[in-house]
Design a protein around this motif. Structure first.
Motif, PDB file in Angstrom:
ATOM      1  N   UNK A   1     -10.875  -1.868   9.906  1.00  0.00           N
ATOM      2  CA  UNK A   1      -9.500  -1.471  10.225  1.00  0.00           C
ATOM      3  C   UNK A   1      -9.460  -0.622  11.495  1.00  0.00           C
ATOM      4  N   UNK A   2      -8.478  -0.935  12.340  1.00  0.00           N
ATOM      5  CA  UNK A   2      -8.361  -0.260  13.638  1.00  0.00           C
ATOM      6  C   UNK A   2      -7.268   0.796  13.670  1.00  0.00           C
ATOM      7  N   UNK A   3      -6.433   0.836  12.632  1.00  0.00           N
ATOM      8  CA  UNK A   3      -5.305   1.756  12.634  1.00  0.00           C
ATOM      9  C   UNK A   3      -4.032   1.152  13.208  1.00  0.00           C
ATOM     10  N   UNK A   4      -4.099  -0.131  13.642  1.00  0.00           N
ATOM     11  CA  UNK A   4      -2.917  -0.788  14.213  1.00  0.00           C
ATOM     12  C   UNK A   4      -1.945  -1.275  13.137  1.00  0.00           C
ATOM     13  N   UNK A   5      -2.397  -1.319  11.882  1.00  0.00           N
ATOM     14  CA  UNK A   5      -1.530  -1.798  10.803  1.00  0.00           C
ATOM     15  C   UNK A   5      -1.302  -0.655   9.810  1.00  0.00           C
ATOM     16  N   UNK A   6      -0.060  -0.541   9.318  1.00  0.00           N
ATOM     17  CA  UNK A   6       0.233   0.524   8.368  1.00  0.00           C
ATOM     18  C   UNK A   6      -0.135   0.100   6.947  1.00  0.00           C
ATOM     19  N   UNK A   7       0.004   1.045   6.015  1.00  0.00           N
ATOM     20  CA  UNK A   7      -0.376   0.776   4.628  1.00  0.00           C
ATOM     21  C   UNK A   7       0.490  -0.308   4.000  1.00  0.00           C
ATOM     22  N   UNK A   8       1.740  -0.420   4.438  1.00  0.00           N
ATOM     23  CA  UNK A   8       2.622  -1.449   3.904  1.00  0.00           C
ATOM     24  C   UNK A   8       2.084  -2.838   4.212  1.00  0.00           C
ATOM     25  N   UNK A   9       1.475  -2.994   5.392  1.00  0.00           N
ATOM     26  CA  UNK A   9       0.872  -4.273   5.783  1.00  0.00           C
ATOM     27  C   UNK A   9      -0.212  -4.674   4.786  1.00  0.00           C
ATOM     28  N   UNK A  10      -1.081  -3.718   4.446  1.00  0.00           N
ATOM     29  CA  UNK A  10      -2.178  -4.032   3.532  1.00  0.00           C
ATOM     30  C   UNK A  10      -1.692  -4.178   2.091  1.00  0.00           C
ATOM     31  N   UNK A  11      -0.656  -3.436   1.700  1.00  0.00           N
ATOM     32  CA  UNK A  11      -0.083  -3.623   0.364  1.00  0.00           C
ATOM     33  C   UNK A  11       0.480  -5.030   0.211  1.00  0.00           C
ATOM     34  N   UNK A  12       1.162  -5.498   1.253  1.00  0.00           N
ATOM     35  CA  UNK A  12       1.713  -6.854   1.218  1.00  0.00           C
ATOM     36  C   UNK A  12       0.595  -7.890   1.133  1.00  0.00           C
ATOM     37  N   UNK A  13      -0.504  -7.639   1.872  1.00  0.00           N
ATOM     38  CA  UNK A  13      -1.652  -8.548   1.843  1.00  0.00           C
ATOM     39  C   UNK A  13      -2.155  -8.720   0.408  1.00  0.00           C
ATOM     40  N   UNK A  14      -2.488  -7.605  -0.256  1.00  0.00           N
ATOM     41  CA  UNK A  14      -3.090  -7.687  -1.581  1.00  0.00           C
ATOM     42  C   UNK A  14      -2.100  -8.173  -2.626  1.00  0.00           C
ATOM     43  N   UNK A  15      -0.845  -7.801  -2.483  1.00  0.00           N
ATOM     44  CA  UNK A  15       0.167  -8.294  -3.417  1.00  0.00           C
ATOM     45  C   UNK A  15       0.277  -9.817  -3.328  1.00  0.00           C
ATOM     46  N   UNK A  16       0.230 -10.337  -2.099  1.00  0.00           N
ATOM     47  CA  UNK A  16       0.358 -11.782  -1.888  1.00  0.00           C
ATOM     48  C   UNK A  16      -0.821 -12.550  -2.458  1.00  0.00           C
ATOM     49  N   UNK A  17      -2.050 -12.152  -2.092  1.00  0.00           N
ATOM     50  CA  UNK A  17      -3.218 -12.940  -2.502  1.00  0.00           C
ATOM     51  C   UNK A  17      -3.526 -12.766  -3.992  1.00  0.00           C
ATOM     52  N   UNK A  18      -3.298 -11.570  -4.537  1.00  0.00           N
ATOM     53  CA  UNK A  18      -3.549 -11.390  -5.969  1.00  0.00           C
ATOM     54  C   UNK A  18      -2.459 -12.056  -6.799  1.00  0.00           C
TER      55      UNK A  18
END
Length: 412
Positions: free
Chosen positions: A179-196
């Motif tokens: 992680x580079x810090x360019x994406x906020x926590x909402x971005x990663x929450x959406x990622x895991x919500x989608x794939x799970x």
């Protein structure tokens, strides 16, 4: 008991063949085959009796396997192996053998009993697996697989090459190490919500490599299910688009920036002016502008040439970036003229900035031209001002500064 044994062999799912123990030419002869062996080979039992089992061999039968088989038979040892055999119709199949010697009452090997199994489907599945594994290994895109908890269980060589991490050292770790810090926590929450939830997630990721350098990855993360339909892993395939992104950024810079000074050009500057003006009006903030012009620039061009004139413009552009605040915007407005936007500053504060700019530029000299100076006009926002009226007052102030002797500022 003999009847039970015979029934068991006859009805066995695995193919069974019994041969004599003759090892000298013409070699062992088949004395018994069960129905499973008949089905597997396509030969009738009558066609097999008295024949040597080598009639099942063909071009793809592995010589080294046959050689090892002969050595085991000659030494009266148990043999296990697999190779390719051929049916009566010429089609091939993979066979797994288990051959045991059968000894008579004197302890001499009298027969060999072979239990065989057609493993063609298993071999085909293994070949498909190996092919897929090879495809992942040679894939130029980065491939990473994680378990349900997000721990890395596989990474391909492309991942190693781009990130600088050896795959062995990232196994068991979370991909967040990139992680580079360019994406906020909402971005990663959406990622895991989608794939799970069972769906694929597609996005462009800005990650950092081990050495800290940034790269852009066009990435798709897909859930992987087991035979029961349960999601157990996540497969990520990412295409490195850093070069394309850098090219697009360069093209945007070319479209919005003045290549000579490195400052925003007039077209982009007008967009910045409109944006900052609207924000100041919306929130009732003070706002000022500075018009600056290089003194005697036409004479410099005429006397020293346009090459030297370009050097002067480049130097002034660099100085404006240094002398202005991070919240200010220095724009090449046209020719030798510059516009500096000064948000959240009244005319008095903007005049102070203009004086620092004037003194900073005048404090240095060009090796051929000598001292370069600026004339500057300042205007602060007044009630009921339009952008056009504000710029006109700054331009009028600039004109007065030039008329007043140049290398000076005037506030409008």
């Amino acid at each position: 008991m003999d009847g039970l044994l015979q029934a068991a062999v006859e009805q066995s799912f695995n193919a069974v063949v019994i041969t004599t123990a003759d090892l000298e030419p013409p070699g062992p002869r088949i004395v018994y085959v069960n129905p499973a062996f008949v089905r597997m080979t396509g030969y009738a039992a009558e066609e097999l009796y008295g024949r040597n089992p080598r009639l099942l061999q063909g071009p793809r039968t592995q010589p080294q396997t046959i050689q090892r088989l002969r050595e085991c038979l000659r030494e009266g040892r148990y043999f296990q192996g697999s190779t390719v055999n051929y049916r009566k119709d010429g089609s091939s199949y993979y066979v797994e053998w288990n051959i045991s010697p059968v000894r008579d009452e004197n302890g001499q090997v009298a027969y060999f009993v072979s239990v065989q199994r057609d493993i063609s489907e298993q071999v085909a599945a293994e070949d498909r697996y190996d092919l897929m594994a090879s495809a992942l290994e040679v894939n130029s895109d980065q491939v990473v697989m994680t378990d349900w908890e997000g721990r890395i269980v596989y990474a391909n060589p492309a991942f190693e090459a781009r990130t600088g991490y050896d795959r062995e050292e990232v196994l068991g770790k979370n991909p967040r190490l990139l992680q580079s810090g360019h994406h906020d926590q909402e971005f990663y929450r959406e990622l895991w919500t989608t794939v799970k939830g069972g769906g694929p997630f597609r996005a462009t990721f800005v990650n950092h490599a081990r050495d800290g350098s940034l790269f852009h990855l066009e990435q798709t993360i897909t859930p992987v299910r087991n035979r029961l339909g349960e999601i157990t892993h996540f497969l990520s395939i990412g295409k490195d688009i850093s070069e394309r992104v850098h090219m697009e950024q360069a093209l945007r810079r070319m479209a919005t920036m003045d290549l000579l000074t490195g400052l925003p050009n007039r077209s982009f500057g007008e967009q910045i002016l409109e944006r900052e003006w609207n924000r100041a009006c919306r929130y009732g903030e003070i706002f000022s502008v500075i018009m600056a012009d290089i003194d005697h620039f036409k004479a410099i061009n005429d006397h020293y040439g346009h090459g030297v004139g370009d050097q002067i413009l480049t130097r002034v552009g660099q100085q404006l970036r240094t002398l202005t605040r991070d919240s200010d915007f220095a724009i090449r407005w046209g020719g030798e003229e510059f516009l500096i936007l000064v948000p959240k500053a009244d005319a008095k504060a903007a005049c102070g900035l203009a004086e620092r700019i004037r003194a900073g530029v005048a404090g240095e000299s060009h090796d051929r031209v000598g001292r370069i100076t600026l004339s500057l006009g300042v205007a602060g926002y007044r009630e009921r001002d339009s952008r056009k009226r504000l710029l006109r007052r700054a331009d009028d102030a600039l004109y007065r500064a030039k008329e007043g002797g140049r290398n000076r500022i005037e506030c409008g």
